[in-house]
Scaffold this active site. Structure first.
Site, short mmCIF file in Angstrom:
data_model
loop_
_atom_site.label_atom_id
_atom_site.label_comp_id
_atom_site.label_asym_id
_atom_site.label_seq_id
_atom_site.Cartn_x
_atom_site.Cartn_y
_atom_site.Cartn_z
CE LYS A 107 27.59 1.17 2.76
NZ LYS A 107 26.87 2.80 2.70
CG HIS A 109 26.84 -2.27 3.00
ND1 HIS A 109 27.98 -2.65 3.51
CD2 HIS A 109 26.20 -1.47 3.35
CE1 HIS A 109 27.27 -1.46 4.66
NE2 HIS A 109 26.69 -0.90 4.82
#
Length: 221
Positions: A107, A109
């Site tokens: 991921k 973000h």
């Protein structure tokens, strides 16, 4: 071998949920197996809660293993690791153990990263459904090592105790040898054979088929 009570109950539980079935099944290897184990059929809240208790029982039965975090490899290991730590916390063990799991894709973000949950620090115990070729375990080892942690062991639902097509040893034995770490199985092929022998009667034909399969394809110990 002598069955532990939790192992006997687990086999009965697996049969009742059609997770462990008997007949003739063609495996990926091409072998015709007299039994099949499909952990994906533990697919309800109550069955997952019970399953966690059996994993917890298998873990606590081993007094020689120290672990700091339980890790569930994506994807099947995620609910299994969660169910196991809940069972450890609420059952007889009364152990509040942190757990974590990995994302398949990192991921970029929010909090970022590929690990969700507790940080992988210290000794890590992997919880998964089965070990077939050992691919998922090797991927997990890469993750654990990159985080600077150590592998404490691996817990699975079943060890088929079956040799590979090109080896006299099983995938579990190869993982144990490669990483020098114990693999804990809630039950194995010997456990199932012993259970059928205890039942006797109408289970006799299936017991014979299981013993013949073990004799033909059993791993070298």
């Amino acid at each position: 071998m002598v069955l532990e009570q939790y192992q006997r109950e687990f086999i009965e539980f697996a049969i009742a949920n059609n997770v462990l079935t008997f007949g003739e099944f063609t495996l990926k290897s091409g072998r015709i197996s007299p039994y099949f184990f499909n952990a994906g059929k533990f697919n309800s809240g109550s069955s997952l809660a019970k399953l966690g208790k059996y994993y917890a029982a298998a873990i606590t039965a081993r007094k020689d293993i120290h672990y700091d975090v339980i890790f569930g490899p994506a994807y099947k290991g995620i609910p299994l690791s969660a169910a196991t730590v809940i069972a450890l916390a609420t059952g007889d063990a009364q152990l509040d153990v942190p757990y974590s799991f990995n994302r398949k894709e990192k991921k970029d973000h929010g909090e970022g990263g590929s690990i969700v949950g507790a940080a992988l620090k210290g000794d890590i115990l992997i919880v998964d459904d089965v070990i077939t070729a050992g691919t998922a375990i090797r991927e997990s080892m890469d993750i654990i090592q990159k985080e600077g942690a150590r592998l404490a062991g691996v817990v699975v639902a079943i060890d088929r105790q079956e040799r590979g097509r090109e080896s006299e040893f099983s995938a579990i034995q190869e993982i144990e040898s490669e990483y020098g770490t114990p693999i804990i199985a809630v039950v194995n092929l010997d456990s199932i054979v012993e259970y059928l022998a205890e039942q006797g009667g109408e289970q006799a034909p299936m017991l014979k088929a299981m013993e013949e399969y073990r004799s033909k394809y059993g791993a070298k110990y």
